[in-house]
Design a protein around this motif. Structure first.
Motif, mmCIF file in Angstrom:
data_model
loop_
_atom_site.group_PDB
_atom_site.id
_atom_site.type_symbol
_atom_site.label_atom_id
_atom_site.label_comp_id
_atom_site.label_asym_id
_atom_site.label_seq_id
_atom_site.Cartn_x
_atom_site.Cartn_y
_atom_site.Cartn_z
ATOM 1 N N GLU A 33 38.662 -14.485 28.729
ATOM 2 C CA GLU A 33 39.504 -13.451 29.331
ATOM 3 C C GLU A 33 39.495 -12.168 28.495
ATOM 4 O O GLU A 33 39.358 -11.061 29.034
ATOM 5 C CB GLU A 33 40.947 -13.964 29.475
ATOM 6 C CG GLU A 33 41.120 -15.065 30.502
ATOM 7 C CD GLU A 33 40.676 -16.441 29.999
ATOM 8 O OE1 GLU A 33 40.584 -17.373 30.812
ATOM 9 O OE2 GLU A 33 40.410 -16.586 28.775
ATOM 10 N N TRP A 34 39.632 -12.308 27.164
ATOM 11 C CA TRP A 34 39.656 -11.125 26.310
ATOM 12 C C TRP A 34 38.305 -10.431 26.289
ATOM 13 O O TRP A 34 38.218 -9.198 26.395
ATOM 14 C CB TRP A 34 40.062 -11.507 24.880
ATOM 15 C CG TRP A 34 40.189 -10.299 23.991
ATOM 16 C CD1 TRP A 34 41.277 -9.498 23.840
ATOM 17 C CD2 TRP A 34 39.164 -9.738 23.151
ATOM 18 N NE1 TRP A 34 41.005 -8.473 22.961
ATOM 19 C CE2 TRP A 34 39.709 -8.596 22.522
ATOM 20 C CE3 TRP A 34 37.850 -10.093 22.857
ATOM 21 C CZ2 TRP A 34 38.986 -7.810 21.634
ATOM 22 C CZ3 TRP A 34 37.116 -9.299 21.980
ATOM 23 C CH2 TRP A 34 37.682 -8.177 21.371
ATOM 24 N N LEU A 35 37.225 -11.208 26.171
ATOM 25 C CA LEU A 35 35.893 -10.600 26.099
ATOM 26 C C LEU A 35 35.538 -9.917 27.416
ATOM 27 O O LEU A 35 34.920 -8.844 27.415
ATOM 28 C CB LEU A 35 34.844 -11.657 25.753
ATOM 29 C CG LEU A 35 33.448 -11.112 25.420
ATOM 30 C CD1 LEU A 35 33.513 -10.149 24.235
ATOM 31 C CD2 LEU A 35 32.477 -12.249 25.131
ATOM 32 N N VAL A 36 35.941 -10.511 28.534
ATOM 33 C CA VAL A 36 35.662 -9.902 29.833
ATOM 34 C C VAL A 36 36.363 -8.559 29.959
ATOM 35 O O VAL A 36 35.746 -7.556 30.346
ATOM 36 C CB VAL A 36 36.101 -10.842 30.984
ATOM 37 C CG1 VAL A 36 36.156 -10.086 32.314
ATOM 38 C CG2 VAL A 36 35.138 -12.013 31.107
ATOM 39 N N VAL A 37 37.655 -8.503 29.645
ATOM 40 C CA VAL A 37 38.394 -7.259 29.834
ATOM 41 C C VAL A 37 37.894 -6.170 28.892
ATOM 42 O O VAL A 37 37.764 -4.998 29.293
ATOM 43 C CB VAL A 37 39.921 -7.489 29.667
ATOM 44 C CG1 VAL A 37 40.320 -7.699 28.222
ATOM 45 C CG2 VAL A 37 40.707 -6.332 30.271
ATOM 46 N N PHE A 199 45.997 -6.396 33.769
ATOM 47 C CA PHE A 199 47.326 -6.850 34.175
ATOM 48 C C PHE A 199 47.471 -8.360 33.998
ATOM 49 O O PHE A 199 48.584 -8.879 33.886
ATOM 50 C CB PHE A 199 47.600 -6.466 35.632
ATOM 51 C CG PHE A 199 47.794 -4.987 35.839
ATOM 52 C CD1 PHE A 199 49.025 -4.391 35.576
ATOM 53 C CD2 PHE A 199 46.745 -4.187 36.258
ATOM 54 C CE1 PHE A 199 49.205 -3.030 35.756
ATOM 55 C CE2 PHE A 199 46.910 -2.819 36.445
ATOM 56 C CZ PHE A 199 48.148 -2.238 36.178
ATOM 57 N N ILE A 200 46.353 -9.077 33.995
ATOM 58 C CA ILE A 200 46.366 -10.522 33.784
ATOM 59 C C ILE A 200 46.197 -10.860 32.310
ATOM 60 O O ILE A 200 46.915 -11.705 31.758
ATOM 61 C CB ILE A 200 45.243 -11.193 34.606
ATOM 62 C CG1 ILE A 200 45.464 -10.932 36.101
ATOM 63 C CG2 ILE A 200 45.176 -12.697 34.321
ATOM 64 C CD1 ILE A 200 44.332 -11.409 36.983
ATOM 65 N N ASN A 201 45.247 -10.186 31.667
ATOM 66 C CA ASN A 201 45.008 -10.405 30.236
ATOM 67 C C ASN A 201 44.767 -9.049 29.573
ATOM 68 O O ASN A 201 43.640 -8.564 29.548
ATOM 69 C CB ASN A 201 43.801 -11.314 30.017
ATOM 70 C CG ASN A 201 43.678 -11.795 28.579
ATOM 71 O OD1 ASN A 201 44.030 -12.918 28.249
ATOM 72 N ND2 ASN A 201 43.189 -10.936 27.685
ATOM 73 N N PRO A 202 45.815 -8.404 29.083
ATOM 74 C CA PRO A 202 45.637 -7.088 28.448
ATOM 75 C C PRO A 202 44.716 -7.173 27.238
ATOM 76 O O PRO A 202 44.656 -8.213 26.573
ATOM 77 C CB PRO A 202 47.060 -6.694 28.041
ATOM 78 C CG PRO A 202 47.852 -7.948 28.055
ATOM 79 C CD PRO A 202 47.221 -8.864 29.051
ATOM 80 N N PRO A 203 43.967 -6.112 26.960
ATOM 81 C CA PRO A 203 42.997 -6.154 25.858
ATOM 82 C C PRO A 203 43.624 -6.387 24.492
ATOM 83 O O PRO A 203 42.935 -6.813 23.557
ATOM 84 C CB PRO A 203 42.315 -4.774 25.934
ATOM 85 C CG PRO A 203 43.227 -3.919 26.749
ATOM 86 C CD PRO A 203 43.928 -4.837 27.683
ATOM 87 N N TRP A 204 44.930 -6.108 24.346
ATOM 88 C CA TRP A 204 45.582 -6.355 23.050
ATOM 89 C C TRP A 204 46.038 -7.810 22.894
ATOM 90 O O TRP A 204 46.475 -8.207 21.829
ATOM 91 C CB TRP A 204 46.764 -5.408 22.867
ATOM 92 C CG TRP A 204 47.777 -5.467 23.972
ATOM 93 C CD1 TRP A 204 48.821 -6.344 24.114
ATOM 94 C CD2 TRP A 204 47.840 -4.601 25.120
ATOM 95 N NE1 TRP A 204 49.517 -6.090 25.256
ATOM 96 C CE2 TRP A 204 48.945 -5.026 25.905
ATOM 97 C CE3 TRP A 204 47.077 -3.511 25.553
ATOM 98 C CZ2 TRP A 204 49.291 -4.393 27.088
ATOM 99 C CZ3 TRP A 204 47.418 -2.896 26.741
ATOM 100 C CH2 TRP A 204 48.514 -3.329 27.491
#
Length: 307
Positions: A33-37, A199-204
């Motif tokens: 999720e983090w790498l995608v965003v 909105f689902i997985n913010p980059p921070w």
């Protein structure tokens, strides 16, 4: 030779970036999720900036037409975000080689869809290619043993989901590609998809091991595995045909498999190689089937599939 070199370099960078993502997930605790965003946001900004430097008028023009805006937003969320997340999830639960090979089933799905849409039966060489692809998948997921799976159920699910998402990603922007450049569509697609996924997985919202190796890995996925690979592939089309580029792009699963075995010590036996070979031959057959078929989708709409 210049076109061949460029397309093979781009495909190799795509394959390598998948293996680097596996390294980040499985050895550094990063989440898909983090790498995608982060990849979507950073790559989208970089591609749009590059388009502005090249004075691509489509970057602004695409927002003036209501239908084009709607199609772009739909492509960004369903196509771009869908293919990115399913591919990285497949890597997380399996490995880069298997995820990349399974994603390469998308031309088979497109071929079946186009035959249905055009209300015709698949041609003999298409039927042969589809059968060959199914045999390839069988070898990869069972290693020849029909009584057991050699990969996890989640890896298989996300790998097949990635193939369907890739097919959707390829088919969705056909009308947009007739009016705007690939840089405009992919750039905005990535940025909008990244904003939506924030909105689902913010980059921070980050978890994982921060080290010089993991930082270099993220930079490689964003810059080399996206921006440079994309430009190499587009540049190659000035010198070779899209069908030739699609065929030569088959080095992507080869590079992913080779690096995952050499670097990450993933098992890759004879059955895996046989399955991968079947699917690569399938891509070659279908690439040249489309070359002479005016009822099929535009070849240019296929050029960004690997992104």
């Amino acid at each position: 030779m210049k076109g061949i070199t460029l397309v093979m370099l781009g495909a190799m960078l795509w394959g390598i970036s998948g293996t680097v993502a596996q390294f980040l997930f499985q050895q550094n605790g990063f989440t898909p999720e983090w790498l995608v965003v982060v990849r979507l946001l950073a790559s989208g900004i970089l591609l749009l900036f590059l388009g502005l430097i090249k004075k691509d008028k489509g970057i602004k023009e695409i927002w003036k037409n209501k239908k084009d805006r709607t199609n772009l937003i739909s492509f960004s969320i369903l196509g771009m975000l869908g293919v990115q997340y399913t591919y990285f999830a497949a890597i997380k639960h399996g490995n880069a080689a298997t995820a990349t090979i399974l994603q390469y089933l998308s031309p088979v799905i497109i071929t079946c869809y186009m035959a249905f849409r055009c209300k015709r039966l698949p041609k003999l060489n298409e039927v042969f290619a589809i059968g060959l692809a199914m045999i390839g998948v069988f070898f990869i997921i069972t290693k020849g043993d029909i009584h057991s799976l050699s990969i996890s159920e989640l890896a298989l699910f996300w790998g097949l989901a990635s193939a369907f998402a890739s097919a959707l990603y390829t088919l969705q922007p056909i009308e947009l590609l007739k009016k705007y450049s690939s840089t405009t569509i992919v750039g905005w697609g990535m940025l909008i998809g990244g904003i939506a996924f924030s909105f689902i997985n913010p980059p921070w919202k980050f978890s994982g091991v921060v080290s010089i190796y993991s930082i270099v890995g993220v930079v490689f996925v964003v810059v080399f595995g996206t921006l440079i690979a994309f430009q190499c592939y587009l540049e190659s089309l000035k010198y070779i045909l899209p069908t030739e580029a699609s065929t030569l792009g088959s080095v992507e699963p080869l590079s992913a498999a080779f690096l995952s075995v050499i670097w990450l010590k993933d098992p890759f036996g004879f059955m895996d190689f046989l399955g991968m070979t079947c699917i690569i031959v399938t891509i070659i057959i279908l690439s040249y089937v489309k070359k002479g078929n005016k009822d099929e989708i535009s070849e240019n709409s296929l050029l960004d599939t690997k992104l």
